[in-house]
Design a protein around this motif. Structure first.
Motif, short mmCIF file in Angstrom:
data_model
loop_
_atom_site.label_atom_id
_atom_site.label_comp_id
_atom_site.label_asym_id
_atom_site.label_seq_id
_atom_site.Cartn_x
_atom_site.Cartn_y
_atom_site.Cartn_z
N ALA A 40 0.06 -9.38 26.86
CA ALA A 40 0.19 -9.91 25.07
C ALA A 40 1.76 -10.61 25.02
CB ALA A 40 -0.81 -9.38 24.37
N GLN A 41 1.43 -11.49 24.27
CA GLN A 41 2.45 -11.68 23.33
C GLN A 41 2.34 -10.95 21.36
OE1 GLN A 41 3.82 -15.74 23.94
NE2 GLN A 41 5.24 -14.95 25.05
N VAL A 42 3.02 -10.01 21.51
CA VAL A 42 2.99 -9.12 20.28
C VAL A 42 3.98 -10.09 19.12
CG1 VAL A 42 2.56 -6.44 19.39
CG2 VAL A 42 2.15 -7.68 21.59
N LEU A 43 2.92 -10.20 18.03
CA LEU A 43 3.75 -10.36 16.79
C LEU A 43 3.45 -9.40 16.12
CD1 LEU A 43 3.50 -14.07 16.13
CD2 LEU A 43 5.53 -13.23 17.22
N LEU A 44 4.60 -8.32 14.46
CA LEU A 44 4.19 -7.57 13.87
C LEU A 44 4.56 -6.91 12.70
CD1 LEU A 44 3.01 -4.11 13.78
CD2 LEU A 44 5.18 -2.83 14.95
N PHE A 45 3.77 -7.19 11.51
CA PHE A 45 3.98 -6.74 11.12
C PHE A 45 3.70 -5.79 10.44
CE2 PHE A 45 2.57 -5.84 5.90
CZ PHE A 45 4.38 -6.77 5.41
N ALA A 46 4.99 -4.40 10.07
CA ALA A 46 4.20 -2.98 9.18
C ALA A 46 5.01 -3.09 7.75
CB ALA A 46 5.15 -2.31 10.26
N GLY A 47 4.31 -2.73 6.98
CA GLY A 47 5.06 -2.36 5.63
C GLY A 47 3.73 -2.20 4.73
N ARG A 48 3.76 -2.59 3.19
CA ARG A 48 2.46 -2.59 2.38
C ARG A 48 1.72 -4.18 2.25
NH1 ARG A 48 5.16 -0.50 -2.54
NH2 ARG A 48 7.51 -1.18 -1.58
N ILE A 49 0.85 -4.04 1.79
CA ILE A 49 0.50 -5.46 1.99
C ILE A 49 0.22 -5.57 0.52
CG2 ILE A 49 -1.74 -6.85 1.95
CD1 ILE A 49 -2.34 -5.32 4.76
N GLN A 50 1.20 -6.70 0.51
CA GLN A 50 0.80 -7.40 -1.00
C GLN A 50 1.91 -8.28 -1.04
OE1 GLN A 50 4.66 -3.49 -2.03
NE2 GLN A 50 3.98 -5.40 -3.78
N PRO A 51 1.88 -9.30 -1.84
CA PRO A 51 2.75 -11.04 -1.99
C PRO A 51 4.25 -10.06 -1.60
CG PRO A 51 1.49 -10.74 -3.98
CD PRO A 51 1.41 -9.22 -3.94
N LEU A 52 4.65 -9.85 -2.64
CA LEU A 52 6.10 -9.55 -2.66
C LEU A 52 6.61 -9.55 -1.53
CD1 LEU A 52 8.97 -9.07 -3.64
CD2 LEU A 52 8.43 -6.41 -3.74
N LYS A 53 5.89 -8.43 -0.42
CA LYS A 53 5.56 -8.54 1.42
C LYS A 53 5.92 -9.30 1.93
CE LYS A 53 7.54 -4.18 0.72
NZ LYS A 53 9.14 -3.68 0.73
N ALA A 54 5.00 -10.52 2.48
CA ALA A 54 4.49 -11.94 2.62
C ALA A 54 3.66 -12.14 3.86
CB ALA A 54 5.92 -12.76 2.40
N PRO A 55 3.34 -10.89 4.29
CA PRO A 55 2.55 -10.96 5.62
C PRO A 55 1.93 -12.02 5.67
CG PRO A 55 1.23 -9.45 4.20
CD PRO A 55 2.06 -9.54 3.35
N LEU A 72 -1.68 -14.09 22.41
CA LEU A 72 -1.62 -13.75 21.12
C LEU A 72 -2.11 -12.51 20.94
CD1 LEU A 72 0.76 -14.23 19.44
CD2 LEU A 72 -0.86 -16.00 17.68
N VAL A 73 -1.36 -11.13 20.02
CA VAL A 73 -1.84 -10.33 19.18
C VAL A 73 -0.84 -10.58 18.15
CG1 VAL A 73 -2.01 -7.90 19.15
CG2 VAL A 73 -2.32 -9.27 20.91
N VAL A 74 -1.30 -10.42 17.31
CA VAL A 74 -0.60 -10.17 15.70
C VAL A 74 -1.40 -8.84 15.22
CG1 VAL A 74 -0.40 -11.27 13.49
CG2 VAL A 74 -0.34 -12.94 15.52
N ALA A 75 -0.24 -8.30 14.91
CA ALA A 75 -0.68 -6.65 14.17
C ALA A 75 -0.37 -6.79 13.25
CB ALA A 75 0.02 -5.67 15.11
N VAL A 76 -0.98 -6.70 12.33
CA VAL A 76 -0.46 -5.90 10.69
C VAL A 76 -1.16 -4.60 10.38
CG1 VAL A 76 -0.73 -6.22 8.49
CG2 VAL A 76 -1.30 -8.45 9.72
N VAL A 77 -0.08 -3.88 9.69
CA VAL A 77 -0.15 -2.56 10.56
C VAL A 77 0.72 -2.26 8.44
CG1 VAL A 77 1.21 0.41 10.77
CG2 VAL A 77 0.43 -2.26 12.18
N GLY A 78 -0.95 -1.33 8.05
CA GLY A 78 -0.24 -1.18 6.35
C GLY A 78 -1.51 -1.38 5.48
N GLY A 79 -1.54 -0.49 4.60
CA GLY A 79 -2.21 -0.79 3.14
C GLY A 79 -1.82 -1.59 2.24
N PRO A 80 -3.04 -2.28 0.91
CA PRO A 80 -3.10 -3.17 0.24
C PRO A 80 -1.82 -1.89 -1.15
CG PRO A 80 -5.20 -1.90 0.22
CD PRO A 80 -4.06 -2.02 1.47
N SER A 81 -1.15 -2.52 -1.51
CA SER A 81 -0.37 -2.00 -2.62
C SER A 81 0.37 -3.24 -3.54
CB SER A 81 1.38 -1.73 -1.59
OG SER A 81 2.15 -1.15 -2.88
N GLY A 82 0.52 -2.52 -4.92
CA GLY A 82 1.56 -3.44 -6.02
C GLY A 82 -0.31 -4.01 -6.29
#
Length: 420
Positions: free
Chosen positions: A226-241, A262-272
């Motif tokens: 796989a080709q893996v793109l990762l976002f890690a962090g709080r899911i909120q507009p400021l972090k712009a996932p 393609l694998v797009v991984a989003v690791v985190g939860g909603p915040s703010g």
């Protein structure tokens, strides 16, 4: 010469260093507080961290590490109180912090170190009551955040800007994460230059280090090819996932065959403000036709986070603003290239063209260009991966602790020499 430091009171009112980063209000600041406290304690300086209790089941005091006590202060309802309503609880929180110290011998604390403006308000009161210096870390600033809002995001209220100005005026010393943050404190908040010191946050290189890609992907059930793109962090507009998802959609439009790997991984939860519409990112994924390539993963412990960093080909940090960007440094410590927005502290955390790529703006096309470069340009990913390890090695919590101790001493000196 000042007597040796024995004990520091840290104030982290709105978020506990014991909370799992990546959801709610827990993030880089939580990591900062606990890691700094541990390193200070290892140097013989005990640390008491005062934070607001968010559950009746929490014990009053928790030993987070040898020499580090987290003290849960009852102030307001345990659950369901958003950060925006916390100013109404500052008085009772401050009262309980002062009461905790009142039961100790005089001179129990040598300094107060507050984190975020709410804590700074409490710290300023403690400073005057205890006769010890106040050192303050902003972590984020309303005037900066409001200047770089994501589309549809809600600006921070004027009360926060005023509160931050008051804390800056009260603090004996201010710790900035980067040179840029120091400049913003001076220019936007009229902080005296002689009372601002730059101390970079660190990364635990014993925890965040490369894991073999094959092992990481096997553990996380990610295909080896796989080709893996990762976002890690709080899911909120400021972090712009959403920027990563939109860029992935562009990449698939350009090359439909990429969908097979393609694998797009989003690791985190909603915040703010993301809590107002916690399902919005999943809805965007569906609208963009990405449900077959996007994996939403709840916040994970450090061991699994390291595996995600190591499993990724690229870690994306598309935030509209970051005071530093611990995710970028952690990812680099795992040897993974970072593509980050050229904003705030990310321009310090990531070395453009050496440990990753910095992107001006948040457009899907330009982000797709940068991500594709790392995935496709021969030799670039390997070169950036090596550079990422070197860049991360520049940031150490031990260095952070040593520099912070020097700031405490400077604050004590300034307070002792102030005209009466």
């Amino acid at each position: 010469m000042s007597p040796a430091l024995h004990r520091i009171a840290m104030v982290s009112m709105h978020t506990s260093p014991l909370d799992q980063p990546g959801t709610g209000d827990a993030g880089g600041m939580n990591v900062y507080v606990i890691e700094l406290a541990r390193r200070l304690a290892a140097r013989g300086v005990e640390v008491d961290v005062f934070t607001r209790a968010t559950s009746s089941a929490l014990p009053p005091v928790v030993e987070a590490a040898p020499g580090v006590l987290v003290k849960h202060v009852v102030a307001g309802p345990f659950e369901g109180l958003p950060k925006g309503e916390l100013p109404g609880q500052m008085c009772i929180f401050a009262r309980e912090v002062l009461r905790a110290e009142a039961g100790q011998p005089q001179g129990h604390y040598d300094a107060v170190h507050s984190h975020y403006w709410l804590s700074g308000q409490v710290g300023a009161l403690a400073r005057d009551r205890w006769g010890v210096p106040l050192v303050h870390s902003m972590h984020t600033m309303a005037k900066v955040k409001n200047a770089f809002l994501a589309d549809g995001d809600t600006p921070d209220p004027v009360i926060r800007e005023i509160g931050e100005e008051q804390v800056v005026a009260a603090a004996d010393m201010l710790i900035a994460n980067t040179d840029l943050e120091a400049k913003q404190l001076i220019e936007l908040y009229d902080a005296p230059a002689g009372r601002v010191e730059v101390v970079h946050p660190g990364v635990d290189l014993g925890v965040f280090s490369p894991v073999a890609t094959e092992l990481a992907r096997a553990r996380l059930r990610v295909p080896l090819d796989a080709q893996v793109l990762l976002f890690a962090g709080r899911i909120q507009p400021l972090k712009a996932p959403d920027v990563l998802l939109r860029a992935a959609a562009v990449m698939l439009q350009r090359d439909p065959s990429l969908r097979e790997r393609l694998v797009v991984a989003v690791v985190g939860g909603p915040s703010g403000t993301g809590l107002e519409h916690p399902e919005s990112l999943a809805q965007l994924s569906a609208e963009l036709g990405l449900d077959d390539v996007v994996r939403f993963v709840p916040p994970v412990a450090q061991d699994d986070l390291v595996r995600w960093y190591s499993a990724a080909d690229v870690v994306a940090v598309p935030s509209y603003n970051e005071s530093f960007g611990l995710v970028a440094v952690e990812a680099q410590a795992a040897g993974t290239p970072v593509v980050a927005a050229a904003v705030g502290g990310l321009t310090t955390a990531v070395r453009d063209g050496v440990s990753g790529l910095l992107v001006d703006g948040h457009g899907a096309e330009e982000w797709a260009d940068a991500l594709e470069r790392v995935l496709r340009e021969p030799g670039l990913a390997d070169r950036l991966g090596r550079g990422a390890l070197g860049q991360a090695a520049l940031f150490s919590w031990d260095r952070t602790a040593d520099a912070t101790l020097a700031v405490y001493e400077q604050a004590r000196y300034l307070m002792a020499t102030e005209p009466v």
